[in-house]
Design a protein around this motif. Structure first.
Motif, mmCIF file in Angstrom:
data_model
loop_
_atom_site.group_PDB
_atom_site.id
_atom_site.type_symbol
_atom_site.label_atom_id
_atom_site.label_comp_id
_atom_site.label_asym_id
_atom_site.label_seq_id
_atom_site.Cartn_x
_atom_site.Cartn_y
_atom_site.Cartn_z
ATOM 1 N N GLY A 2 2.033 65.467 39.594
ATOM 2 C CA GLY A 2 3.453 65.663 39.594
ATOM 3 C C GLY A 2 4.193 66.672 39.411
ATOM 4 O O GLY A 2 4.889 67.045 38.836
ATOM 5 N N LEU A 3 3.281 67.901 39.792
ATOM 6 C CA LEU A 3 3.741 69.278 39.696
ATOM 7 C C LEU A 3 5.018 69.645 40.704
ATOM 8 O O LEU A 3 5.615 70.726 40.570
ATOM 9 C CB LEU A 3 2.702 70.092 39.846
ATOM 10 N N GLY A 4 5.289 68.831 41.726
ATOM 11 C CA GLY A 4 6.204 69.114 42.773
ATOM 12 C C GLY A 4 5.671 69.789 43.987
ATOM 13 O O GLY A 4 4.584 70.485 43.933
ATOM 14 N N HIS A 5 6.409 69.659 45.014
ATOM 15 C CA HIS A 5 5.868 69.923 46.223
ATOM 16 C C HIS A 5 5.747 71.567 46.293
ATOM 17 O O HIS A 5 5.112 71.866 47.473
ATOM 18 C CB HIS A 5 6.648 69.412 47.622
ATOM 19 N N GLU A 6 6.504 72.214 45.498
ATOM 20 C CA GLU A 6 6.791 73.729 45.602
ATOM 21 C C GLU A 6 5.303 74.490 45.046
ATOM 22 O O GLU A 6 5.176 75.596 45.228
ATOM 23 C CB GLU A 6 7.912 74.312 44.981
ATOM 24 N N VAL A 7 4.591 73.649 44.230
ATOM 25 C CA VAL A 7 3.471 74.321 43.836
ATOM 26 C C VAL A 7 2.152 73.976 44.742
ATOM 27 O O VAL A 7 1.858 72.813 45.047
ATOM 28 C CB VAL A 7 3.005 73.525 42.284
ATOM 29 N N PRO A 8 1.489 74.812 45.259
ATOM 30 C CA PRO A 8 0.777 74.741 46.257
ATOM 31 C C PRO A 8 -0.820 74.596 45.500
ATOM 32 O O PRO A 8 -0.820 74.357 44.166
ATOM 33 C CB PRO A 8 0.480 76.410 46.797
ATOM 34 N N GLY A 9 -1.812 74.367 46.329
ATOM 35 C CA GLY A 9 -3.242 74.136 45.718
ATOM 36 C C GLY A 9 -4.478 74.749 46.755
ATOM 37 O O GLY A 9 -4.213 75.097 47.766
ATOM 38 N N ALA A 10 -5.380 75.064 46.206
ATOM 39 C CA ALA A 10 -6.400 75.589 46.795
ATOM 40 C C ALA A 10 -7.843 74.989 46.281
ATOM 41 O O ALA A 10 -7.796 74.472 45.092
ATOM 42 C CB ALA A 10 -6.696 76.961 46.800
ATOM 43 N N THR A 11 -8.884 74.935 47.324
ATOM 44 C CA THR A 11 -10.218 74.311 46.631
ATOM 45 C C THR A 11 -10.879 75.389 47.145
ATOM 46 O O THR A 11 -11.160 75.892 47.943
ATOM 47 C CB THR A 11 -10.318 73.099 47.740
ATOM 48 N N VAL A 12 -11.921 75.669 45.957
ATOM 49 C CA VAL A 12 -12.875 76.485 46.245
ATOM 50 C C VAL A 12 -14.290 75.722 46.432
ATOM 51 O O VAL A 12 -14.834 74.592 45.379
ATOM 52 C CB VAL A 12 -13.075 77.401 44.729
ATOM 53 N N ASP A 13 -15.497 76.182 47.240
ATOM 54 C CA ASP A 13 -16.701 75.588 47.398
ATOM 55 C C ASP A 13 -17.619 76.568 47.208
ATOM 56 O O ASP A 13 -17.972 77.259 47.804
ATOM 57 C CB ASP A 13 -16.753 74.796 48.626
ATOM 58 N N ARG A 14 -18.159 76.563 45.898
ATOM 59 C CA ARG A 14 -19.446 77.425 45.386
ATOM 60 C C ARG A 14 -20.338 76.625 44.976
ATOM 61 O O ARG A 14 -21.175 77.280 44.038
ATOM 62 C CB ARG A 14 -18.952 78.691 44.511
ATOM 63 N N GLN A 15 -20.451 75.358 45.581
ATOM 64 C CA GLN A 15 -21.418 74.572 45.078
ATOM 65 C C GLN A 15 -21.429 74.320 43.352
ATOM 66 O O GLN A 15 -20.116 73.987 43.103
ATOM 67 C CB GLN A 15 -22.970 74.738 45.510
ATOM 68 N N CYS A 16 -22.397 73.990 42.863
ATOM 69 C CA CYS A 16 -22.442 73.983 41.442
ATOM 70 C C CYS A 16 -21.684 74.896 40.481
ATOM 71 O O CYS A 16 -21.402 74.419 39.247
ATOM 72 C CB CYS A 16 -23.845 73.539 40.905
ATOM 73 N N MET B 234 -18.326 68.319 47.481
ATOM 74 C CA MET B 234 -19.048 67.178 48.253
ATOM 75 C C MET B 234 -17.745 66.125 48.494
ATOM 76 O O MET B 234 -18.080 65.165 48.888
ATOM 77 C CB MET B 234 -20.099 66.717 47.522
ATOM 78 N N GLY B 235 -16.730 66.460 48.381
ATOM 79 C CA GLY B 235 -15.331 65.639 48.247
ATOM 80 C C GLY B 235 -15.048 65.405 49.918
ATOM 81 O O GLY B 235 -15.518 65.562 50.788
ATOM 82 N N PRO B 236 -14.043 64.725 49.967
ATOM 83 C CA PRO B 236 -13.436 64.319 51.198
ATOM 84 C C PRO B 236 -12.620 65.080 52.260
ATOM 85 O O PRO B 236 -12.361 65.023 53.067
ATOM 86 C CB PRO B 236 -12.372 63.189 50.690
ATOM 87 N N GLY B 237 -12.542 66.620 51.513
ATOM 88 C CA GLY B 237 -11.931 67.481 52.221
ATOM 89 C C GLY B 237 -10.564 67.324 52.078
ATOM 90 O O GLY B 237 -10.040 66.548 51.164
ATOM 91 N N GLY B 238 -9.481 68.015 52.986
ATOM 92 C CA GLY B 238 -7.991 67.765 52.930
ATOM 93 C C GLY B 238 -7.486 68.607 51.842
ATOM 94 O O GLY B 238 -6.467 68.482 51.282
ATOM 95 N N ASN B 239 -8.380 69.365 51.237
ATOM 96 C CA ASN B 239 -7.530 70.349 49.879
ATOM 97 C C ASN B 239 -7.479 69.693 48.789
ATOM 98 O O ASN B 239 -6.232 69.603 48.361
ATOM 99 C CB ASN B 239 -6.512 71.170 50.460
#
Length: 384
Positions: A83-97, A68-73
């Motif tokens: 502070g992991l550095g720009h070379e570390v990517p990230g992903a967001t999973v939405d499977r609700q609870c 339910m967050g703001p989006g933007g990953n």
């Protein structure tokens, strides 16, 4: 989704696990955005992992659950904020609870599939700062869990429906919630949460513990003639949780104790009975791991509502007084930060099994029912 399984020898290891305190929506943690909640927990988990390994940890990816967050990953934003550095990517999973647990399962699956690099996974939710959503200028509380033509009750109404269907009384629900609070209060006072928590914004412990315990018998029903009350529904909270997942070869090379992810499963169920999904997921994950419920030493099943929790444990055949079940209290006492709750369950297992010194081979289960009629579960094993 088919169960995920393999041998213990190639099972990904959780070598560190941390979480924030859970703050009731609108209270102590209300000024923190998702990255503010997640970044300190990620940093603490990585520091724990580095202390175990004796060397710096290189992170391949950060995968966080959020619904339910703001989006933007948020996964990427939290990785940068940590502070992991720009070379570390990230992903967001939405499977609700189930998002936090799903993120852990997804990160582990990538390692098991052959990408043997260390990952951070977990979940974060800030209902206090979640944006208001609208269609044509009209605000709404939540997106649909099911399309037109399907039953799509609110979580509260679904829990009330389950209570009626299964004949779960008000007294039984009150007792279940009281037990959760009493166990959490005792665990807090004994210091059982201290090693897993990352205090923030002046909050050291989950602020919902004990809040409704004495009021339970006096609280009014939420629906006319119903059995649910505000005390048998979990408090929505702000919070985060993160674990560090390594390939088995790495964990063995540093002789790190941890939790091997033996098996996992995601299942669907009738959206009208969305609260029972965890039961089917637990049964599927147990089959995949080749074990029985009697073999499990610790269970953490997300308690969204007392009625929903009781409906799940009735279906899997465990007694509500069983000491293996949420031994330090569950979400009814700690709070429910939606997208983080499944990851909180894993952190709790890490404390109950790894930090407590449980012997190698001890088994645990983390599980959650999910809006829309789904369930997710994972079977973990202590490795030393």
């Amino acid at each position: 989704m088919a169960p995920n399984h393999g041998t213990l020898e190639d099972a990904p290891f959780i070598i560190a696990a941390r979480r924030s305190p859970i703050g009731t929506r609108g209270r102590t943690l209300a000024g923190l955005r998702v990255e503010d909640l997640a970044a300190p927990v990620i940093q603490a988990a990585l520091l724990d992992a580095e202390n175990v390994s004796g060397s710096p940890i290189t992170v391949a990816d950060v995968v966080l659950g959020n619904c339910m967050g703001p989006g933007g990953n948020p996964g990427r934003i939290a990785a940068l904020a940590a502070g992991l550095g720009h070379e570390v990517p990230g992903a967001t999973v939405d499977r609700q609870c189930g998002s936090g647990l799903a993120a852990i399962v997804d990160a582990a699956a990538a390692i098991r599939a052959g990408d043997e690099r260390i990952r951070v996974a977990g979940g974060v939710e800030s209902p206090s700062t979640a944006p208001v959503r609208s269609v044509n200028g009209v605000a709404y509380d939540r997106a649909p869990f099911a399309p037109t033509g399907f039953s799509d009750p609110s979580m509260t109404q679904a829990a009330e429906n389950l209570a009626a269907l299964d004949g779960i009384s008000r007294e039984r629900q009150d007792a279940h919630a009281a037990r959760s609070h009493a166990r959490a209060r005792a665990a807090r006072d004994a210091g059982c949460f201290d090693a897993e928590l990352v205090p923030m914004a002046g909050l050291k412990y989950d602020d919902a513990i004990g809040a409704a315990e004495r009021l339970l018998p006096r609280l009014p029903a939420l629906f006319p003639g119903g059995t649910l009350t505000a005390g048998t529904a979990t408090r929505i909270g702000d919070g985060s949780a993160a674990v560090v997942i390594a390939p088995a070869s790495y964990a063995r090379s540093i002789n790190a104790p941890g939790l091997a992810i033996r098996a996992s499963a995601v299942v669907g169920c009738d959206p009208a009975l969305l609260g029972i999904g965890a039961a089917g997921a637990i049964q599927s994950a147990l089959r995949s791991a080749g074990v029985e419920l009697a073999d499990i030493d610790a269970l953490e099943i997300v308690e969204a509502f007392a009625a929903q929790s009781l409906a799940v444990i009735d279906r899997i055949g465990i007694d509500e007084d069983d000491s293996r079940l949420s031994a330090d209290g569950g979400a009814l006492a700690l709070g429910h930060p939606w997208g983080a709750s499944g990851a909180v369950a894993v952190v709790r297992l890490f404390s109950r099994l790894v930090r407590s010194g449980a012997p190698a081979g001890t088994l645990g289960v983390a599980a959650a029912s999910i809006g829309g009629g789904m369930g997710i579960a994972a079977v973990v094993e202590v490795v030393r």
